[in-house]
Design a protein around this motif. Structure first.
Motif, PDB file in Angstrom:
ATOM      1  N   SER A  91      10.367  12.844  -0.322  1.00  0.00           N
ATOM      2  CA  SER A  91       8.925  12.890  -0.540  1.00  0.00           C
ATOM      3  C   SER A  91       8.238  11.987   0.483  1.00  0.00           C
ATOM      4  O   SER A  91       8.727  10.892   0.794  1.00  0.00           O
ATOM      5  CB  SER A  91       8.606  12.396  -1.952  1.00  0.00           C
ATOM      6  N   TYR A  92       7.112  12.450   1.005  1.00  0.00           N
ATOM      7  CA  TYR A  92       6.335  11.615   1.928  1.00  0.00           C
ATOM      8  C   TYR A  92       5.698  10.432   1.197  1.00  0.00           C
ATOM      9  O   TYR A  92       5.180   9.522   1.821  1.00  0.00           O
ATOM     10  CB  TYR A  92       5.214  12.426   2.584  1.00  0.00           C
ATOM     11  N   HIS A  93       5.742  10.457  -0.133  1.00  0.00           N
ATOM     12  CA  HIS A  93       5.041   9.446  -0.924  1.00  0.00           C
ATOM     13  C   HIS A  93       5.933   8.272  -1.316  1.00  0.00           C
ATOM     14  O   HIS A  93       5.489   7.377  -2.032  1.00  0.00           O
ATOM     15  CB  HIS A  93       4.417  10.112  -2.151  1.00  0.00           C
ATOM     16  N   GLN A  94       7.155   8.255  -0.853  1.00  0.00           N
ATOM     17  CA  GLN A  94       8.006   7.101  -1.120  1.00  0.00           C
ATOM     18  C   GLN A  94       7.654   5.987  -0.128  1.00  0.00           C
ATOM     19  O   GLN A  94       7.180   6.238   0.981  1.00  0.00           O
ATOM     20  CB  GLN A  94       9.491   7.472  -1.042  1.00  0.00           C
ATOM     21  N   ASP A  95       7.883   4.751  -0.549  1.00  0.00           N
ATOM     22  CA  ASP A  95       7.503   3.589   0.262  1.00  0.00           C
ATOM     23  C   ASP A  95       8.109   3.635   1.668  1.00  0.00           C
ATOM     24  O   ASP A  95       7.448   3.298   2.643  1.00  0.00           O
ATOM     25  CB  ASP A  95       7.939   2.287  -0.424  1.00  0.00           C
ATOM     26  N   ARG A  96       9.369   4.072   1.771  1.00  0.00           N
ATOM     27  CA  ARG A  96      10.033   4.085   3.069  1.00  0.00           C
ATOM     28  C   ARG A  96       9.254   4.911   4.081  1.00  0.00           C
ATOM     29  O   ARG A  96       9.068   4.496   5.224  1.00  0.00           O
ATOM     30  CB  ARG A  96      11.459   4.627   2.917  1.00  0.00           C
ATOM     31  N   LEU A  97       8.758   6.092   3.687  1.00  0.00           N
ATOM     32  CA  LEU A  97       8.024   6.937   4.627  1.00  0.00           C
ATOM     33  C   LEU A  97       6.556   6.544   4.754  1.00  0.00           C
ATOM     34  O   LEU A  97       5.947   6.757   5.794  1.00  0.00           O
ATOM     35  CB  LEU A  97       8.172   8.410   4.240  1.00  0.00           C
ATOM     36  N   ARG A  98       5.977   5.958   3.708  1.00  0.00           N
ATOM     37  CA  ARG A  98       4.591   5.480   3.846  1.00  0.00           C
ATOM     38  C   ARG A  98       4.534   4.319   4.832  1.00  0.00           C
ATOM     39  O   ARG A  98       3.554   4.150   5.548  1.00  0.00           O
ATOM     40  CB  ARG A  98       4.037   5.044   2.487  1.00  0.00           C
ATOM     41  N   ASN A  99       5.614   3.532   4.881  1.00  0.00           N
ATOM     42  CA  ASN A  99       5.640   2.367   5.770  1.00  0.00           C
ATOM     43  C   ASN A  99       6.279   2.661   7.129  1.00  0.00           C
ATOM     44  O   ASN A  99       6.291   1.797   8.001  1.00  0.00           O
ATOM     45  CB  ASN A  99       6.400   1.211   5.096  1.00  0.00           C
TER      46      ASN A  99
END
Length: 199
Positions: free
Chosen positions: A129-137
């Motif tokens: 998901s693009y909404h997980q912290d890893r990808l948001r950051n």
């Protein structure tokens, strides 16, 4: 007897057609840079006709944009080397990113970017998901590179999505992320009031 004779002639004719068909596949031809006695210079490769214009190369080859030449190719190279989005994030860029996202990304990543697209619902491995912290950051360049080079089971889209469109998709993905994780304090007062009024 007459029918047998006609059938025999037909079979012979069909056998000849098969041989002619095979000859079409095995035509005489020159290998690259092979010598040829047909031309004065003895080479089978022919130089371009006088006045021939070179075609664009790289991402713009074989496209209508290729006729614009070196300026677009140079801009394309600059966009491909940028570490952050080199384009102003405005509605034009976001609409272009949304359009490209819907074509190339949505089947797996879903309209909301949660990784539950139609292809995934039919058994393909789910992307993150693009909404997980890893990808948001993650830096913008990481998302750009994944679009270009692929990652895990995701195939590379570098040959289908030109650099400017990759950056447009990155901008749209950031908008998707913001749509699910906006800081309430950063919202305009009227939007905060509407959110506070909801049960």
């Amino acid at each position: 007897m007459k029918r047998m004779m006609v059938a025999a002639i037909a079979l012979c004719a069909l056998a000849g057609c098969e041989r002619a068909k095979q000859d079409m596949y095995d035509q005489p031809r020159y290998k690259t840079y092979a010598p040829s006695p047909l031309f004065e210079d003895g080479a089978s490769a022919r130089p371009p006709v006088a006045g021939t214009e070179p075609r664009a190369r790289g991402a713009f080859a074989d496209s209508s944009g290729g006729r614009h030449g070196v300026d677009l190719v140079q801009r394309d190279v600059g966009a491909d080397e940028a570490q952050t989005n080199p384009y102003p994030v405005d509605m034009t860029l976001l609409k272009r990113g949304q359009d490209r996202y819907m074509i190339y990304c949505m089947p797996c990543h879903s309209p909301a970017g949660d990784g539950d697209g139609l292809v995934v619902r039919r058994g393909f491995p789910a992307p993150p998901s693009y909404h997980q912290d890893r990808l948001r950051n993650a830096p913008d360049r990481h998302i750009y590179d994944v679009i270009k080079n692929g990652y895990g089971v995701m195939v590379p889209y570098g040959d289908r999505v030109e650099p400017a469109d990759r950056w447009a998709i990155v901008a749209f993905i950031r908008a998707l992320q913001l749509s699910q994780h906006a800081d309430v304090a950063s919202l305009p007062p009227d939007v905060r009031a509407r959110l506070g009024a909801q049960p």
